[in-house]
Motif scaffolding. Sequence first.
Motif, PDB file in Angstrom:
ATOM      1  N   VAL A 134       0.859  -1.191   0.000  1.00  0.00           N
ATOM      2  CA  VAL A 134       0.000   0.000   0.000  1.00  0.00           C
ATOM      3  C   VAL A 134       0.891   1.235   0.000  1.00  0.00           C
ATOM      4  O   VAL A 134       1.652   1.456   0.942  1.00  0.00           O
ATOM      5  CB  VAL A 134      -0.922   0.027   1.236  1.00  0.00           C
ATOM      6  N   ASP A 168      -5.788  -2.675   7.430  1.00  0.00           N
ATOM      7  CA  ASP A 168      -4.416  -3.034   7.033  1.00  0.00           C
ATOM      8  C   ASP A 168      -3.594  -3.562   8.198  1.00  0.00           C
ATOM      9  O   ASP A 168      -2.650  -4.332   7.986  1.00  0.00           O
ATOM     10  CB  ASP A 168      -3.686  -1.799   6.472  1.00  0.00           C
ATOM     11  N   GLU A 199      -6.993 -12.987   3.431  1.00  0.00           N
ATOM     12  CA  GLU A 199      -6.194 -12.561   2.285  1.00  0.00           C
ATOM     13  C   GLU A 199      -6.569 -13.346   1.029  1.00  0.00           C
ATOM     14  O   GLU A 199      -6.593 -12.789  -0.081  1.00  0.00           O
ATOM     15  CB  GLU A 199      -4.703 -12.724   2.587  1.00  0.00           C
ATOM     16  N   THR A 202      -9.726 -11.554  -0.158  1.00  0.00           N
ATOM     17  CA  THR A 202      -9.658 -10.141  -0.566  1.00  0.00           C
ATOM     18  C   THR A 202      -8.458  -9.811  -1.437  1.00  0.00           C
ATOM     19  O   THR A 202      -8.457  -8.789  -2.142  1.00  0.00           O
ATOM     20  CB  THR A 202      -9.596  -9.233   0.677  1.00  0.00           C
ATOM     21  N   GLU A 204      -5.686  -8.894  -0.164  1.00  0.00           N
ATOM     22  CA  GLU A 204      -4.954  -7.850   0.552  1.00  0.00           C
ATOM     23  C   GLU A 204      -4.399  -8.382   1.871  1.00  0.00           C
ATOM     24  O   GLU A 204      -5.073  -9.133   2.579  1.00  0.00           O
ATOM     25  CB  GLU A 204      -5.871  -6.651   0.813  1.00  0.00           C
TER      26      GLU A 204
END
Length: 293
Positions: A134, A168, A199, A202, A204
């Motif tokens: 990110v 996050d 994860e 998604t 992420e």
Amino acid sequence: MIIEDEVIIARYYMETPKSLEKITRNAASEQSTGLGTRSGFETGGLIETYGAKVVSVDSTEIGDLNKGIVEIAYPIKNFGPVIPMLLTTVAGNLFERAEIKNVKLLDLDIPPAYLSEFKGPKFGASGTRKILGVVDRPLLGCVIKPCVGLEPETFAQAAYEASVGGVDFIKDDELISNPAYSPIEVRTSATMEALDRAEEETGEKTLYAVNVTDEVANIMGNAESAISNGATCLMINVIVTGFSALRMLAEDQSIKVPIHCHRDMFAAFARSPAHGISSQVVSKLARLCGADH
């Protein structure tokens, strides 16, 4: 004569009913070679080499008090790259002096040569962003609540839901470390399995900072337990464990994840604008000792 590379300059706010300039001179003496009254062993050469020196005094008389910003230069040779001794020097008996109504350590000017004695953080903000992938938005973090009492499986489920929701960074609350009902190895394993599952759904990543705060002798063992069970970040309550505990953790080559520092108990000496130690000083020292965030 003050050689900037050989001193750390401490900046204070002070209040005293007496002469601020005299109080500052006395403070410089007490925090280095003496108490203001020279003994036979306190030679001129010793004072010149090891004595702290007043850099500046900016005093304003307000009512019965003299208030202002003062700066004192402390020779690095007196304490070296040792944070406990640095703090003893710049924030020790000075706070006990009866003639000083209030004193707050505002900042430390630290020369590059002293900074180079410390390894500092391994990741920092940029490294943490790189792990997460990110770079173009603020990072969103959360703390699992309730603070205490959750069994590892329930804790992991809460972490999963937070991760799927877009968080996050997840951290333990400062009140939970390694209790019998939720041992670090069990809580970490369950939570990382849940975050791996999130994860997969998604695409992420979510970091999980495991609180390894404990008696100093147990901190490295807690860290090893967390990392061996998949922890992607560690957390330590830096004020209560001490800067040296943080430094020990951060400088260990086996620790290859970011370290998150929690500030609990910090307000006990930082909240007052006139007395204590500022957040800037604490943040600088934590950074020196290896805090990533």
